[in-house]
Enzyme design. Structure first.
Site, mmCIF file in Angstrom:
data_model
loop_
_atom_site.group_PDB
_atom_site.id
_atom_site.type_symbol
_atom_site.label_atom_id
_atom_site.label_comp_id
_atom_site.label_asym_id
_atom_site.label_seq_id
_atom_site.Cartn_x
_atom_site.Cartn_y
_atom_site.Cartn_z
ATOM 1 N N ARG A 78 -3.512 6.715 1.349
ATOM 2 C CA ARG A 78 -4.089 7.847 1.579
ATOM 3 C C ARG A 78 -2.915 8.626 2.664
ATOM 4 N NH1 ARG A 78 -9.253 5.391 3.778
ATOM 5 N NH2 ARG A 78 -8.301 3.625 3.473
ATOM 6 N N ARG A 126 0.881 -1.249 -0.003
ATOM 7 C CA ARG A 126 0.032 -0.167 -0.092
ATOM 8 C C ARG A 126 0.938 1.492 0.034
ATOM 9 N NH1 ARG A 126 -5.527 -0.780 1.624
ATOM 10 N NH2 ARG A 126 -6.118 -2.521 0.582
ATOM 11 N N ASP A 143 -6.945 -2.710 -7.718
ATOM 12 C CA ASP A 143 -7.134 -3.104 -6.517
ATOM 13 C C ASP A 143 -7.864 -4.649 -6.952
ATOM 14 O OD1 ASP A 143 -8.125 -2.601 -3.757
ATOM 15 O OD2 ASP A 143 -9.687 -3.799 -4.170
ATOM 16 N N TYR A 176 -14.945 -11.694 -0.548
ATOM 17 C CA TYR A 176 -15.401 -10.288 -0.703
ATOM 18 C C TYR A 176 -16.712 -10.560 -1.618
ATOM 19 C CZ TYR A 176 -11.514 -8.025 1.666
ATOM 20 O OH TYR A 176 -10.451 -7.556 2.255
ATOM 21 N N ARG A 207 -6.334 11.525 -5.786
ATOM 22 C CA ARG A 207 -7.506 10.805 -5.868
ATOM 23 C C ARG A 207 -8.727 11.851 -5.888
ATOM 24 N NH1 ARG A 207 -10.274 7.164 -1.029
ATOM 25 N NH2 ARG A 207 -12.059 8.130 -1.836
#
Ligand code: 1CP
Length: 342
Positions: free
Chosen positions: A27, A23, A73, A150, A36
């Site tokens: 963020r 990652r 992703d 998921y 973003r």
């Protein structure tokens, strides 16, 4: 071969390990948040090649990591297969759910995903032109079990209970789903390699919730099928596998699936892993990402302890899981200095 990541993955013991972070585009970086915002939302960022390439490059510019991981992703494959996918800001991904075979009836076949995923291949082509010559480009996908958790639950779950329920209650549907994801993942990753990805990483983030025969059947076997197919299509392609929280299933895993490197989560002790795992494979890991939030001497000590523990064999320095949004970007410099002076 000069790229340090490729040398470590080929089994070479280096004086300083190559470094990258799970990652690493994310963020915690103000420049990521700005790009973003420009994209509008997370999925638009993934599907806009110029912007996805830009955020992939940001941590390379800031820190000069040895490897860069494609910005995308693991949930893009479900979307390409026909699942609904959206992200709720501050919460995470949401997908349509699967409770019976009927919920998969409208899904596409494994070879019909490329129209949706074409922008990802374009991001890779941009990166092959723009990355520094010494930086290795890693492509990736989720492992079938993790992606299935998921798709079945429609969101991230702490215990993967809906996936376990389908696996036990309707094994035929569950097996068909695993088979579809496995086939699609082979096609997706193969296109990533053709576009310029030099290494592939498979994330089985929820491998730890499978035990015994179920682990063998749904984590190990699908990963082995993917690695085998990729290596037969792309001879010499290095593969990193991350069966997160696999615990006592870590020993032998890389060899069993045919991978070149085993990524370790934070629960694995480096001294134990150096004795037990490193003789069979290159290892990657495994600094606790929390230390990049708290910093200070504990960060320096632990980065050096890990570097020294793995000094006797092939090692790629990384975190034991993804860096979190509350990490201090300055602490990454502290970590890099600690590794290099260990
Ligand atoms: O708000 C944002 O900007 C989105 C946060 C984010 C980011 C930066 C998500 C949503 N995905 C990503 C990118 C990403 N995801 C990358 C490439 C970037 C990089 O590593 O630098 C990679 C490799 C992933 C992999 C990924 N996505 C995994 C496997 C690794 C892991 O963390 O265990 C998983 C499980 C996902 C699903 C996902 N995507 C995003 C979130 C918040 C989640 C987890 C959701 C959950 O379990 O609740």
């Amino acid at each position: 071969m000069t790229k340090t990541l490729l040398r470590a993955l080929a089994g070479e013991t280096l004086p300083t390990p190559p470094v990258w972070m799970m990652r690493q585009a994310g963020r915690y970086l103000p420049e990521y948040r700005a790009t973003r915002a420009k994209a509008g939302d997370f999925l638009s960022l993934c599907y806009t090649p110029d912007l996805a390439a830009e955020v992939t490059l940001q941590p390379i510019r800031r820190y000069g990591f040895d490897a860069s991981i494609l910005f995308a992703d693991i949930l893009l494959i479900p979307q390409a297969l026909g699942a609904d996918l959206w992200f709720v800001t501050g919460e995470g991904p949401r997908l349509s759910t699967i409770t019976s075979a009927g919920d998969m009836a409208h899904f596409k076949g494994k070879d019909d995903i490329h129209e949706t995923l074409a922008p990802i291949y374009e991001t890779i082509r941009i990166l092959t032109r723009e990355l520094p010559a010494e930086t290795t480009l890693i492509g990736f996908a989720g492992a079938p079990w993790t992606v299935a958790t998921y798709m079945i639950a429609g969101r991230g779950t702490s215990d993967q209970a809906p996936a376990h329920a389908l696996r036990e209650g309707d094994p035929e549907t569950f097996d068909a789903l695993i088979d579809l994801i496995t086939g699609a993942t082979i096609e997706y990753l193969s296109q990533q390699v053709q576009a310029g990805a030099e290494v592939i990483k498979l994330f089985d983030s929820w491998a730890g919730s499978l035990k015994g025969d179920a682990f063998e059947r749904y984590s190990l076997q699908p990963i082995k099928r993917i690695v085998t197919a990729l290596k037969s299509r792309h001879p010499g392609l290095p593969v990193i596998v991350f069966p997160r929280e696999a615990g006592d299933s870590y020993p032998g895993f890389a060899k069993a699936v045919g991978a070149d490197c085993l990524a370790l989560d934070t629960s694995v002790d480096a001294t134990w892993a150096a004795e037990t795992l490193q003789p069979e494979t290159c290892v990657q890991g495994n600094l606790d990402p929390k230390l990049l939030v708290t910093g200070g001497q504990p960060l320096i000590d632990e980065a050096q302890r890990i570097t020294r523990a793995f000094r006797g064999g092939p090692h790629v320095f990384n975190l034991g899981h993804g860096i979190t949004p509350d990490a201090d970007p300055e602490n990454v410099h502290v970590m890099l200095d600690a590794i290099r002076s260990a």
